[in-house]
Design an enzyme around this catalytic site. Structure first.
Site, PDB file in Angstrom:
ATOM      1  N   ARG A  35     -54.604   9.833  31.378  1.00  0.00           N
ATOM      2  CA  ARG A  35     -55.101   8.973  30.302  1.00  0.00           C
ATOM      3  C   ARG A  35     -54.892   7.508  30.630  1.00  0.00           C
ATOM      4  O   ARG A  35     -55.739   6.658  30.297  1.00  0.00           O
ATOM      5  CB  ARG A  35     -54.403   9.348  28.994  1.00  0.00           C
ATOM      6  CG  ARG A  35     -54.889  10.709  28.457  1.00  0.00           C
ATOM      7  CD  ARG A  35     -53.888  11.293  27.492  1.00  0.00           C
ATOM      8  NE  ARG A  35     -54.383  12.479  26.788  1.00  0.00           N
ATOM      9  CZ  ARG A  35     -54.360  13.714  27.281  1.00  0.00           C
ATOM     10  NH1 ARG A  35     -53.908  13.944  28.513  1.00  0.00           N
ATOM     11  NH2 ARG A  35     -54.792  14.733  26.561  1.00  0.00           N
ATOM     12  N   GLY A 104     -58.555  20.465  35.086  1.00  0.00           N
ATOM     13  CA  GLY A 104     -59.265  20.679  33.827  1.00  0.00           C
ATOM     14  C   GLY A 104     -59.181  19.442  32.942  1.00  0.00           C
ATOM     15  O   GLY A 104     -60.154  19.055  32.286  1.00  0.00           O
ATOM     16  N   GLN A 180     -57.337  18.628  25.266  1.00  0.00           N
ATOM     17  CA  GLN A 180     -58.396  18.154  26.170  1.00  0.00           C
ATOM     18  C   GLN A 180     -59.691  17.961  25.397  1.00  0.00           C
ATOM     19  O   GLN A 180     -60.396  16.975  25.577  1.00  0.00           O
ATOM     20  CB  GLN A 180     -58.599  19.139  27.320  1.00  0.00           C
ATOM     21  CG  GLN A 180     -57.404  19.169  28.262  1.00  0.00           C
ATOM     22  CD  GLN A 180     -57.554  20.184  29.372  1.00  0.00           C
ATOM     23  OE1 GLN A 180     -58.552  20.894  29.452  1.00  0.00           O
ATOM     24  NE2 GLN A 180     -56.553  20.267  30.235  1.00  0.00           N
ATOM     25  N   ASP A 318     -48.035  25.088  28.535  1.00  0.00           N
ATOM     26  CA  ASP A 318     -47.916  24.967  29.991  1.00  0.00           C
ATOM     27  C   ASP A 318     -46.567  25.491  30.502  1.00  0.00           C
ATOM     28  O   ASP A 318     -46.373  25.640  31.701  1.00  0.00           O
ATOM     29  CB  ASP A 318     -48.081  23.503  30.418  1.00  0.00           C
ATOM     30  CG  ASP A 318     -49.519  23.030  30.219  1.00  0.00           C
ATOM     31  OD1 ASP A 318     -50.424  23.876  30.117  1.00  0.00           O
ATOM     32  OD2 ASP A 318     -49.728  21.801  30.167  1.00  0.00           O
TER      33      ASP A 318
HETATM   34  C1  S3P Z   1     -53.625  18.959  28.517  1.00  0.00           C
HETATM   35  C2  S3P Z   1     -53.872  19.850  27.499  1.00  0.00           C
HETATM   36  C3  S3P Z   1     -53.622  21.291  27.603  1.00  0.00           C
HETATM   37  C4  S3P Z   1     -52.683  21.606  28.761  1.00  0.00           C
HETATM   38  C5  S3P Z   1     -53.081  20.883  30.015  1.00  0.00           C
HETATM   39  C6  S3P Z   1     -53.040  19.379  29.791  1.00  0.00           C
HETATM   40  C7  S3P Z   1     -53.957  17.540  28.309  1.00  0.00           C
HETATM   41  O1  S3P Z   1     -54.845  21.967  27.848  1.00  0.00           O
HETATM   42  O2  S3P Z   1     -52.637  22.985  28.996  1.00  0.00           O
HETATM   43  O3  S3P Z   1     -52.233  21.201  31.078  1.00  0.00           O
HETATM   44  O4  S3P Z   1     -53.504  16.680  29.101  1.00  0.00           O
HETATM   45  O5  S3P Z   1     -54.666  17.238  27.341  1.00  0.00           O
HETATM   46  P1  S3P Z   1     -55.834  22.424  26.662  1.00  0.00           P
HETATM   47  O6  S3P Z   1     -56.376  21.215  26.015  1.00  0.00           O
HETATM   48  O7  S3P Z   1     -56.896  23.233  27.338  1.00  0.00           O
HETATM   49  O8  S3P Z   1     -54.982  23.253  25.750  1.00  0.00           O
END
Ligand code: S3P
Length: 437
Positions: A35, A104, A180, A318
């Site tokens: 971020r 992701g 996310q 996590d």
């Molecule tokens: C994250 C949100 C989580 C987490 C990932 C990091 C983030 O995922 O599992 O490792 O930085 O916003 P999800 O939004 O898919 O739950």
């Protein structure tokens, strides 16, 4: 030569029991690092970021914002581990596809960031990212007015082509508890024609709204909702604290192993991120947290099973691989409820955790969205097993910790996945336990 996205495959073997002792610092928080780079790229003034994660995922985001037009320089006199960068903002559009590797967070947040700019961006990732669901961000971004084309049989996977358009502010209710998705929508909302509100039935990590508010963006927060108003982004300098998700491996190791007393320094302690401490304390863990310094001290403890409710899971999602090691070495049964999201992480973590736990000789059952681990107690963890990381950094690290806590020998195949978030993990394992590769 290795092809793009490929890493040399390595295996390590860790034999226990080993105590976890001393003081460690973990890499800068991965979520905050992504971020910070993205928000800095939206700003106009140079922004210094200190303590950025040195993992591959964050490197990809750094390269992505550079490809989009920001400039990232290494800050003079930067010292590891507090290495700093100076980001000079600028988002003008990338010449070719942007490759986010295993990340992701990188791909989903960037999709939101670019959605309101008048250029097209193609975002892609490795085989794991291409398998992860993208409809959760495609749908709200389309509702806002962006033209998003996904790939795969249902058009809901990466690579994603995002044709930026003038956006409309929306009210979006999360169907899965995902920071996310929340963040992608909020970042898109910065360029909408009015306020954008995200409703979250279960709280998720709050970094995006906090860091945007710190960057002069108008942000409103209520019970289960966040609103952003479009406007200029004027980021402050960011100091990235240590990653609690990485600290969790050492904390679990120290609690589960004999003769341990270990402190992880300067950890981010926001309530949406340290749910694992509550879970471990319920299991009987001896953990002291010092709010002022971010130090977490963990000592050998007699662990017993607990129940992790589904509302609690986003706060420790996590950390499930690490908590599973604690559960396997505890006495009694530990139940994780609402684990659906675990199946769509960097690997199918529900299956990967089950394989690891069974290899340690503990019991594991998955019944729909519930994962039940029957611990055998630390003393009974023995024998030798091989755990395959499935390219998942957190599985590789959890398995290495599992090898150290009992009388077992665990071979971790695909250990190189640790580079995703923690390139120095093997070094720190040696420091904490005396293990030698
Ligand atoms: C994250 C949100 C989580 C987490 C990932 C990091 C983030 O995922 O599992 O490792 O930085 O916003 P999800 O939004 O898919 O739950």
């Amino acid at each position: 030569m290795l092809a793009r996205g490929e890493r040399r495959v390595t295996a390590i073997t860790v034999e226990g029991p080993r105590g976890f002792n001393g003081r460690l610092r973990v890499p800068g928080d991965k979520s905050i690092s992504h971020r910070a780079l993205m928000i800095a790229a939206l700003g106009r003034r140079p922004c210094v970021i200190r303590g950025l994660s040195d993992g591959d995922d964050v490197l990809r985001t750094r390269q992505a914002v550079e490809a989009l037009g920001a400039r990232v320089d290494v800050a003079p006199n930067a010292e590891v581990p507090n290495a700093g960068v100076i980001v000079t903002g600028g988002v003008r559009g990338a010449r070719g596809p942007i490759y986010l590797g295993n990340s992701g967070t990188g791909i989903r947040l960037l999709a939101g960031l670019v959605a309101g700019f008048d250029f097209t961006t193609t975002l892609d990732g490795d085989a794991s990212v291409r398998q992860r669901p993208m409809d959760r961000i495609i749908d709200p971004l389309r509702t806002m007015g962006a033209a998003v084309t996904g790939s795969g049989p249902n058009g809901s996977s990466a690579p994603l082509a995002i044709e930026g358009r003038p956006l409309t502010g929306i009210e979006h209710t999360l169907t899965v508890a995902s920071a996310q998705v929340k963040s992608a929508v909020l970042l898109a909302g910065l360029r909408a024609d009015g306020p954008t509100t995200v409703y979250e039935p279960v709280p998720t990590r709050t970094h995006t709204e906090e860091m945007l508010a710190a960057s002069g963006v108008r942000v409103g927060r209520g019970d289960g909702l966040v609103t952003v108003w479009p406007g200029e982004v004027d980021p402050p300098d960011f100091d990235v604290p240590g990653d609690p998700s990485q600290a969790a491996f050492w904390v679990v190791g120290a609690c589960a192993a004999p003769e341990s007393d270990l402190t992880v320094e300067d950890v981010y302690l926001g309530p949406a991120r340290i749910g694992f401490v509550d879970v471990l304390r319920r299991m009987g863990a001896d953990i002291a947290v010092e709010a002022r310094t971010g130090a977490i001290r963990a000592r050998s403890s007699a662990l017993t099973g607990t129940r992790v409710r589904s509302e609690e899971l986003p706060g420790c999602i996590d950390e499930v691989p690490a908590l599973a090691v604690a559960a396997a070495t505890a006495d009694g049964v530990t139940v994780f409820e609402g684990i659906g999201e675990l199946r769509v992480k960097e690997s199918d973590r529900a299956a990967a955790v089950a394989g690891m736990v069974a290899g340690l000789g503990a019991g594991c059952e998955i019944d729909r969205d519930t994962l039940k681990i029957t611990g055998v107690g630390r003393a009974e963890i023995s024998g030798s097993s091989t755990v395959v990381s499935h390219g998942d950094h957190r599985m590789a690290m959890a398995a290495a910790i599992a090898g150290a806590v009992g009388r077992a020998s665990v071979t971790v195949e695909g250990f190189e996945a640790t580079a995703t978030s923690y390139p120095g993990f093997a070094r720190d394992l040696s420091r904490a336990t005396g293990w030698a590769p």
